[in-house]
Write an enzyme that holds these catalytic residues in place. Sequence first.
Site, PDB file in Angstrom:
ATOM      1  N   THR A 127       1.139  -1.267   0.189  1.00  0.00           N
ATOM      2  CA  THR A 127       0.301   0.152   0.025  1.00  0.00           C
ATOM      3  C   THR A 127       0.691   0.789   0.233  1.00  0.00           C
ATOM      4  O   THR A 127       2.055   1.100   1.044  1.00  0.00           O
ATOM      5  CB  THR A 127      -0.921  -0.107   1.414  1.00  0.00           C
ATOM      6  OG1 THR A 127      -1.279   1.223   1.462  1.00  0.00           O
ATOM      7  CG2 THR A 127      -0.205  -0.546   2.797  1.00  0.00           C
TER       8      THR A 127
ATOM      9  N   ASP B 199      -0.264   4.397   1.243  1.00  0.00           N
ATOM     10  CA  ASP B 199      -0.490   4.289   2.210  1.00  0.00           C
ATOM     11  C   ASP B 199       0.213   4.368   3.419  1.00  0.00           C
ATOM     12  O   ASP B 199       0.044   5.337   4.662  1.00  0.00           O
ATOM     13  CB  ASP B 199      -2.306   4.670   2.136  1.00  0.00           C
ATOM     14  CG  ASP B 199      -3.539   4.593   1.152  1.00  0.00           C
ATOM     15  OD1 ASP B 199      -2.300   5.303   0.107  1.00  0.00           O
ATOM     16  OD2 ASP B 199      -4.046   4.499   0.616  1.00  0.00           O
TER      17      ASP B 199
ATOM     18  N   ARG C 270      -1.406  28.512  -5.924  1.00  0.00           N
ATOM     19  CA  ARG C 270      -1.398  27.014  -7.066  1.00  0.00           C
ATOM     20  C   ARG C 270      -0.898  26.391  -6.393  1.00  0.00           C
ATOM     21  O   ARG C 270      -0.520  25.886  -5.002  1.00  0.00           O
ATOM     22  CB  ARG C 270      -0.200  27.340  -8.010  1.00  0.00           C
ATOM     23  CG  ARG C 270       0.179  28.923  -9.271  1.00  0.00           C
ATOM     24  CD  ARG C 270      -1.141  28.862  -9.375  1.00  0.00           C
ATOM     25  NE  ARG C 270      -0.905  30.150 -11.076  1.00  0.00           N
ATOM     26  CZ  ARG C 270      -1.719  31.324 -10.628  1.00  0.00           C
ATOM     27  NH1 ARG C 270      -2.245  31.925  -9.586  1.00  0.00           N
ATOM     28  NH2 ARG C 270      -1.093  32.434 -11.647  1.00  0.00           N
TER      29      ARG C 270
ATOM     30  N   HIS D  76      -2.639  10.006  -9.111  1.00  0.00           N
ATOM     31  CA  HIS D  76      -2.382   8.462  -9.298  1.00  0.00           C
ATOM     32  C   HIS D  76      -1.129   8.763  -9.780  1.00  0.00           C
ATOM     33  O   HIS D  76      -0.553   7.851 -10.530  1.00  0.00           O
ATOM     34  CB  HIS D  76      -3.275   7.851 -10.159  1.00  0.00           C
ATOM     35  CG  HIS D  76      -4.503   8.043  -9.760  1.00  0.00           C
ATOM     36  ND1 HIS D  76      -5.359   8.582  -9.742  1.00  0.00           N
ATOM     37  CD2 HIS D  76      -4.776   6.552  -9.391  1.00  0.00           C
ATOM     38  CE1 HIS D  76      -6.117   7.836  -9.203  1.00  0.00           C
ATOM     39  NE2 HIS D  76      -5.884   6.867  -8.815  1.00  0.00           N
TER      40      HIS D  76
ATOM     41  N   GLN E 214       1.276   9.511  -8.090  1.00  0.00           N
ATOM     42  CA  GLN E 214       2.034   8.805  -7.142  1.00  0.00           C
ATOM     43  C   GLN E 214       2.678   6.804  -6.954  1.00  0.00           C
ATOM     44  O   GLN E 214       2.736   6.415  -5.962  1.00  0.00           O
ATOM     45  CB  GLN E 214       1.478   8.995  -5.672  1.00  0.00           C
ATOM     46  CG  GLN E 214       1.656  10.119  -5.387  1.00  0.00           C
ATOM     47  CD  GLN E 214       0.417  11.268  -4.045  1.00  0.00           C
ATOM     48  OE1 GLN E 214       1.118  10.651  -3.022  1.00  0.00           O
ATOM     49  NE2 GLN E 214      -0.715  11.107  -5.172  1.00  0.00           N
ATOM     50  N   ARG E 215       1.515   6.664  -8.280  1.00  0.00           N
ATOM     51  CA  ARG E 215       1.378   5.156  -7.876  1.00  0.00           C
ATOM     52  C   ARG E 215       1.937   4.859  -8.819  1.00  0.00           C
ATOM     53  O   ARG E 215       2.556   3.243  -9.885  1.00  0.00           O
ATOM     54  CB  ARG E 215      -0.256   4.217  -8.276  1.00  0.00           C
ATOM     55  CG  ARG E 215      -0.669   5.010  -6.323  1.00  0.00           C
ATOM     56  CD  ARG E 215      -1.892   3.827  -6.122  1.00  0.00           C
ATOM     57  NE  ARG E 215      -2.682   3.466  -7.494  1.00  0.00           N
ATOM     58  CZ  ARG E 215      -3.961   3.367  -7.141  1.00  0.00           C
ATOM     59  NH1 ARG E 215      -4.528   3.955  -6.288  1.00  0.00           N
ATOM     60  NH2 ARG E 215      -4.843   2.940  -8.575  1.00  0.00           N
TER      61      ARG E 215
HETATM   62  O1  F6P Z   1      -5.330   3.003  -1.454  1.00  0.00           O
HETATM   63  C1  F6P Z   1      -4.470   3.553  -2.569  1.00  0.00           C
HETATM   64  C2  F6P Z   1      -4.707   5.563  -3.177  1.00  0.00           C
HETATM   65  O2  F6P Z   1      -3.806   5.129  -3.889  1.00  0.00           O
HETATM   66  C3  F6P Z   1      -5.039   6.063  -1.944  1.00  0.00           C
HETATM   67  O3  F6P Z   1      -3.998   6.947  -1.370  1.00  0.00           O
HETATM   68  C4  F6P Z   1      -6.311   6.577  -3.165  1.00  0.00           C
HETATM   69  O4  F6P Z   1      -7.145   7.172  -1.521  1.00  0.00           O
HETATM   70  C5  F6P Z   1      -6.680   5.387  -3.813  1.00  0.00           C
HETATM   71  O5  F6P Z   1      -6.365   4.801  -3.855  1.00  0.00           O
HETATM   72  C6  F6P Z   1      -7.652   6.049  -4.904  1.00  0.00           C
HETATM   73  O6  F6P Z   1      -8.595   5.207  -6.341  1.00  0.00           O
HETATM   74  P1  F6P Z   1      -8.085   4.650  -6.940  1.00  0.00           P
HETATM   75  O7  F6P Z   1      -7.229   4.321  -7.989  1.00  0.00           O
HETATM   76  O8  F6P Z   1      -9.615   3.546  -7.495  1.00  0.00           O
HETATM   77  O9  F6P Z   1      -8.826   6.113  -7.439  1.00  0.00           O
END
Ligand code: F6P
Length: 365
Positions: free
Chosen positions: A143, A145, A284, A290, A292-293
């Site tokens: 995660t 998070d 601003r 996303h 971050q992912r």
């Molecule tokens: O749990 C991971 C996470 O990236 C959270 O930080 C965020 O709130 C959520 O998932 C976003 O989810 P989705 O990809 O469904 O928009």
Amino acid sequence: MRIAVLTGGGDCPGLNGAIKWVTKTALDPVLEKKRSVKFDVIGIRDGWKGLVEVDPENPESLLRHTLKLDEEIVRTWDRYGGTNLGSSRTNPFNPKKDMSEKLMENIAGLGIDVIVAIGGEDTLGVASKLYRQGIKVVGIPKTIDGDLVGTDYSLGFDSAVNVIMEEIDRLRTTAGSHGRIFVVETMGRHAGWLALHGGECSGAYVILIPEHPFDMQRVCTLLEERRGREIQYSIIVVSEGATMSVHQEFCKDAKVDEFGHRSLGGIAAYIAREIEGKTGFETRYVILSHLQRGGSPSARDRLMARWYGIAAVDMIVNEDFGRMVSFRHGEMTSVPMKDVTDHLNLIDVNKYYDTERYNGKRSIL
Ligand code: F6P
């Protein structure tokens, strides 16, 4: 013995590495000679969704929902972010639409002996329920998070913090050139770890976290304290789940996912508006969302994915089921899955957060 591996919840860098190392370790010919068991590994596509929707009797459906994994297929996976198996937020135990019977049928139909579930609280919560129904499961923590209890590290977090740091480094030059305030919104849901660590390692002036409701006036006062000084701009990092004393969380819409979560986001825009209105500073905002992912895994995520994948197979060999691999106090270990899915790892404000400066504490020991 057939191992099924799946990834659930939000994707992140590190997942592919964990799949690779589960596969490589399970199929390692040298280890196979030493073990009394021979493994095969199948990947389940799209998390629990794939396992609910697959028809084990139908070859087309098998192709759509599963992928037989071998060393050649996974050889380069650890270099890439996301999950090559796909992911979903499907909850087979959704009280509104229980699909657990189908899930149990399909596990038997696919000849699965053990499931390696890679995910956070929700995905591992499903695995834990399956374990209670007699299915052999092993969990790998993931995660961005950082809110999973029972481990000091979950896959994805380090890569995400690196994105926050890199983007803030980038914002600094433009913020400085224009003498502006920038409000940077991070993910993290109800946990402020991403905002706190991302903000601390990038030297943000103010960091707002869900664990400590903030006062807008105090934020403005902190900014005013810098007015006229040599510093021409400020970076504020706010977690998407941060709240004000008088307001609730900012949500994108009213939708709720199958695990009961709302989609958070939007607080940065509000804060930017308030700052401009109250102080006159040009402001601003950026929602990192996303990003971050995305991208490839950091060194830490590659290493931890490898260790977690290997440890998951060790647990299978040792018949240590119903547990999640974990990294604790610098060592690999494991914890009962039921203990990690009933509450979240939130920031201990007294220990880590300065409630006056709205930043990381300047006393650590
Ligand atoms: O749990 C991971 C996470 O990236 C959270 O930080 C965020 O709130 C959520 O998932 C976003 O989810 P989705 O990809 O469904 O928009």
